[in-house]
Enzyme design. Structure first.
Site, PDB file in Angstrom:
ATOM      1  N   SER A 204       0.850  -1.189   0.000  1.00 17.51           N
ATOM      2  CA  SER A 204       0.000   0.000   0.000  1.00 17.51           C
ATOM      3  C   SER A 204       0.884   1.238   0.000  1.00 17.51           C
ATOM      4  CB  SER A 204      -0.918  -0.033   1.232  1.00 17.51           C
ATOM      5  OG  SER A 204      -1.893   0.979   1.151  1.00 17.51           O
ATOM      6  N   ASN A 205       0.351   2.384   0.343  1.00 14.05           N
ATOM      7  CA  ASN A 205       1.170   3.593   0.429  1.00 14.05           C
ATOM      8  C   ASN A 205       0.673   4.457   1.583  1.00 14.05           C
ATOM      9  OD1 ASN A 205      -0.899   5.492  -0.590  1.00 14.05           O
ATOM     10  ND2 ASN A 205      -0.718   4.232  -2.419  1.00 14.05           N
ATOM     11  N   ALA A 206       1.327   5.600   1.770  1.00  9.26           N
ATOM     12  CA  ALA A 206       1.109   6.383   2.989  1.00  9.26           C
ATOM     13  C   ALA A 206      -0.093   7.326   2.910  1.00  9.26           C
ATOM     14  CB  ALA A 206       2.377   7.196   3.296  1.00  9.26           C
TER      15      ALA A 206
END
Ligand code: CTP
Length: 393
Positions: A204-206
């Site tokens: 995923s990402n932030a």
């Protein structure tokens, strides 16, 4: 709410103490609040509480300062009025046009938006008399902020608990906003996507979705019918916005094709994962002590898919760039058939998961507006102002 003039009516229910907390929040957000209390409200909370919180006089009777005709003056000076809490008695009087104290007289003389937040015992709330009065008020354009189910002062559970402070503030913010997007359908993608490779692990990402949530809230305040297509985040979407929860890019694409095609405005603020793991294990992968590698396959481009079905939708993308911002973003604008693209500089992780951001909006051949650096709520308002300007042009 900086400088907004709000008239707050407090009537005599146990939830009157919550009106004090609400007043404090409104004042902290810059609103100028005039409070009218009914005689029964004064039995629950002292006028001094509201006077101290607002640093303004509190009005309790028609006869306090008759030479200034307070009921007319107060509603002329206010931009919106709210009754928190509204008892069954006050609801009935407002529906019947009975003006026998300062609050009911002022509201009868009001030509401003009015919201009513009923709070009472569940049997009183459900009584056909109360329901009929609320229906009358709704027909006349009052906003009824429905009470919630939960613990009631009698020690029971039921529907009759005052709406949450967040809902009260949201209604007020909506009443104070010019309804520039009334009747418009707005679709917004937000948040990260999550691409799993076993039952408990994912890539995923932030992104937290804060920018898209702020845009959804602002569009809703301006009267739009908003659908928010939201990836996995702990942030809570705003009340009043239709939220479709998704996990993966593929799910986001499905939701967008279902809800965003044909919208008047679509804004893609989601940080969609460009790749997903090529394999997915049904069992949790065991560690073996060896290095492990994953292979990835490309995800669909949600925004590009929407761009291909653009129709009359005004389509706005985002671009997260770490270098050569304008050139890269303009290339995305053309490739994805966008009307505009909001560029943020994500060097060093800026913009992700932080309260602040800086955006530049590019549109058409060479249009460029610097929206500046600000908190995400302010930037959402500036971005929508710019988009509305394009819609008119
Ligand atoms: N976007 C999307 N689906 C994807 C990738 C991106 O809908 N699979 C959307 C984003 O929501 C954003 C815009 O496309 O509005 C640009 O995202 P960005 O990550 O900056 O660009 P990419 O197209 O992924 O290009 P690159 O990562 O190569 O810069």
């Amino acid at each position: 709410m900086n400088g907004a003039r709000v008239l707050l009516g407090v009537s005599g229910g146990i939830a009157a103490y919550k009106a004090a907390a609400l007043t404090s929040t409104l004042v902290q957000r810059g609103a100028i609040v005039d409070v009218i209390m009914t005689a029964a409200a004064e039995r629950f909370v002292a006028p001094l509480t509201f006077a101290s919180l607002t640093a303004r006089p509190v009005y309790t009777a028609l006869w306090d300062a008759p030479e200034r005709i307070p009921h007319i003056r107060l509603v002329r000076e206010a931009q919106a009025a709210m009754v928190v809490p509204a008892t069954a008695h006050v609801v009935a009087k407002l529906a019947l046009g009975i003006a026998d104290d300062l609050l009911t007289t002022a509201l009868l003389a009001a030509r401003i938006p009015i919201a009513i937040a009923p709070a009472m015992n569940d049997a009183m709330f459900e009584h056909p008399a109360t329901q009929a009065h609320l229906a009358t008020l709704r027909e006349r354009g009052y906003e009824i902020i429905e009470p919630e189910e939960g613990y009631l002062a009698e020690g029971e559970r039921g529907v009759g608990r005052l709406a949450s402070e967040e809902r009260l503030i949201e209604s007020l913010a909506r009443m104070l906003s010019p309804q520039t997007l009334a009747g418009r359908r707005v679709a917004i993608t937000a948040g990260p996507t999550r691409e799993a490779f076993d039952p408990v692990r994912f890539v995923s990402n932030a992104s937290t979705g804060a920018t898209g949530i702020a845009l959804a809230r602002e569009a809703m305040r301006r009267g739009a019918d908003v659908t928010l297509i939201l990836g996995p985040t702990l942030l809570v979407p705003p009340p009043g916005v239709r939220t479709v929860r998704v996990n993966t890019a593929a799910e986001m694409l499905d939701a967008v094709l279902k809800h965003a095609v044909g919208a008047d405005i679509a804004i893609a603020s989601a940080a969609v994962a460009d790749w997903r793991p090529a394999q997915h294990s049904e069992e949790k992968m065991k560690k073996s002590g060896d290095a492990m590698s994953l292979s990835f396959e490309p995800n669909p481009d949600v925004l590009a898919a929407l761009g291909e079905r653009k129709g009359k939708t005004l389509l706005v993308g985002f671009a997260a760039e770490t270098g050569d911002h304008d050139r890269n973003a303009r290339e995305k604008l053309r490739r994805k058939h966008l009307d505009a693209i909001a560029v943020n500089d994500v060097r060093g992780g800026a913009g992700f998961g932080t309260g602040e951001n800086a955006l530049v909006l590019l549109w058409g051949e060479d249009g460029r507006t610097d929206l500046g650096r600000a908190d995400k709520e302010t930037l959402a308002a500036r971005l929508l102002d710019a988009i509305e300007g394009m819609k008119r042009a």
